[in-house]
Write an enzyme that holds these catalytic residues in place. Structure first.
Site, PDB file in Angstrom:
ATOM      1  CD  GLU A   1     -10.156   2.774   1.578  1.00  0.00           C
ATOM      2  OE1 GLU A   1      -9.019   2.947   2.066  1.00  0.00           O
ATOM      3  OE2 GLU A   1     -10.731   3.620   0.883  1.00  0.00           O
ATOM      4  CE  LYS A   2      -4.235   4.379   0.474  1.00  0.00           C
ATOM      5  NZ  LYS A   2      -3.383   5.073  -0.458  1.00  0.00           N
ATOM      6  CG  HIS A   3      -7.100   3.100   4.787  1.00  0.00           C
ATOM      7  ND1 HIS A   3      -7.248   3.855   3.645  1.00  0.00           N
ATOM      8  CD2 HIS A   3      -6.018   3.582   5.436  1.00  0.00           C
ATOM      9  CE1 HIS A   3      -6.290   4.760   3.611  1.00  0.00           C
ATOM     10  NE2 HIS A   3      -5.536   4.614   4.672  1.00  0.00           N
TER      11      HIS A   3
ATOM     12  CG  HIS B   1      -1.988   1.286   4.308  1.00  0.00           C
ATOM     13  ND1 HIS B   1      -1.025   1.890   5.070  1.00  0.00           N
ATOM     14  CD2 HIS B   1      -3.130   1.994   4.486  1.00  0.00           C
ATOM     15  CE1 HIS B   1      -1.561   2.930   5.697  1.00  0.00           C
ATOM     16  NE2 HIS B   1      -2.844   3.002   5.357  1.00  0.00           N
TER      17      HIS B   1
ATOM     18  CG  HIS C   1      -0.487   6.998   4.964  1.00  0.00           C
ATOM     19  ND1 HIS C   1      -0.887   7.065   3.651  1.00  0.00           N
ATOM     20  CD2 HIS C   1      -1.532   6.445   5.639  1.00  0.00           C
ATOM     21  CE1 HIS C   1      -2.105   6.583   3.531  1.00  0.00           C
ATOM     22  NE2 HIS C   1      -2.524   6.191   4.724  1.00  0.00           N
TER      23      HIS C   1
ATOM     24  CB  CYS D   1      -4.933   4.344   8.732  1.00  0.00           C
ATOM     25  SG  CYS D   1      -3.911   5.418   7.693  1.00  0.00           S
TER      26      CYS D   1
ATOM     27  CG  HIS E   1      -6.559   8.003   5.524  1.00  0.00           C
ATOM     28  ND1 HIS E   1      -5.315   7.618   5.063  1.00  0.00           N
ATOM     29  CD2 HIS E   1      -6.885   9.143   4.868  1.00  0.00           C
ATOM     30  CE1 HIS E   1      -4.910   8.486   4.149  1.00  0.00           C
ATOM     31  NE2 HIS E   1      -5.842   9.421   4.015  1.00  0.00           N
TER      32      HIS E   1
END
Length: 119
Positions: free
Chosen positions: A15-17, A45, A51, A103, A106
């Site tokens: 998961e990039k977040h 990210h 974003h 983010c 997100h």
């Protein structure tokens, strides 16, 4: 709904977040050590106006202490800098470092790492 119910967590490898905390697992009491927190370590990210990671907060929750202490907030601008921070801290007792990132697309993400303090 409580704020804690909207905070997301996941393995940073998938998961990039999810923020990644890099720090030694064992330190000596009151010894200054470096902590690096980044978002997008394994999966980059995006860093665009549409974003991007807006901020990272770093906390310590000492063992057997209900209080969480805020170490610092680090703000980022889209397309200007990458969401990576390095700071030096010292701890008097063992606890858990907690990183929280935001983010703009997100929401809020967290991760933690145990730090053992040897007296």
């Amino acid at each position: 709904m409580k704020f804690g119910e909207v905070i997301k967590s996941a393995d940073f490898k998938t998961e990039k977040h999810a923020p990644v905390i890099e720090a030694p697992e064992k330190i000596k009491s009151e010894e200054l050590f470096e902590v690096e927190v980044s978002v997008g370590k394994e999966i980059p990210h995006p860093n665009t106006i549409e974003h991007h990671i807006k901020w990272i907060d770093l906390y310590i929750q000492y063992d057997e202490d209900p209080n969480t202490l805020h170490i610092g907030r680090y703000n980022f601008g889209p397309s200007i800098n990458e969401p990576i921070i390095k700071t030096k801290i010292k701890l008097a007792k063992s606890g858990k470092l907690i990183a929280v990132s935001y983010c703009n697309k997100h929401g809020v993400w967290e991760n933690s790492k145990e730090i053992k303090v040897e007296v």
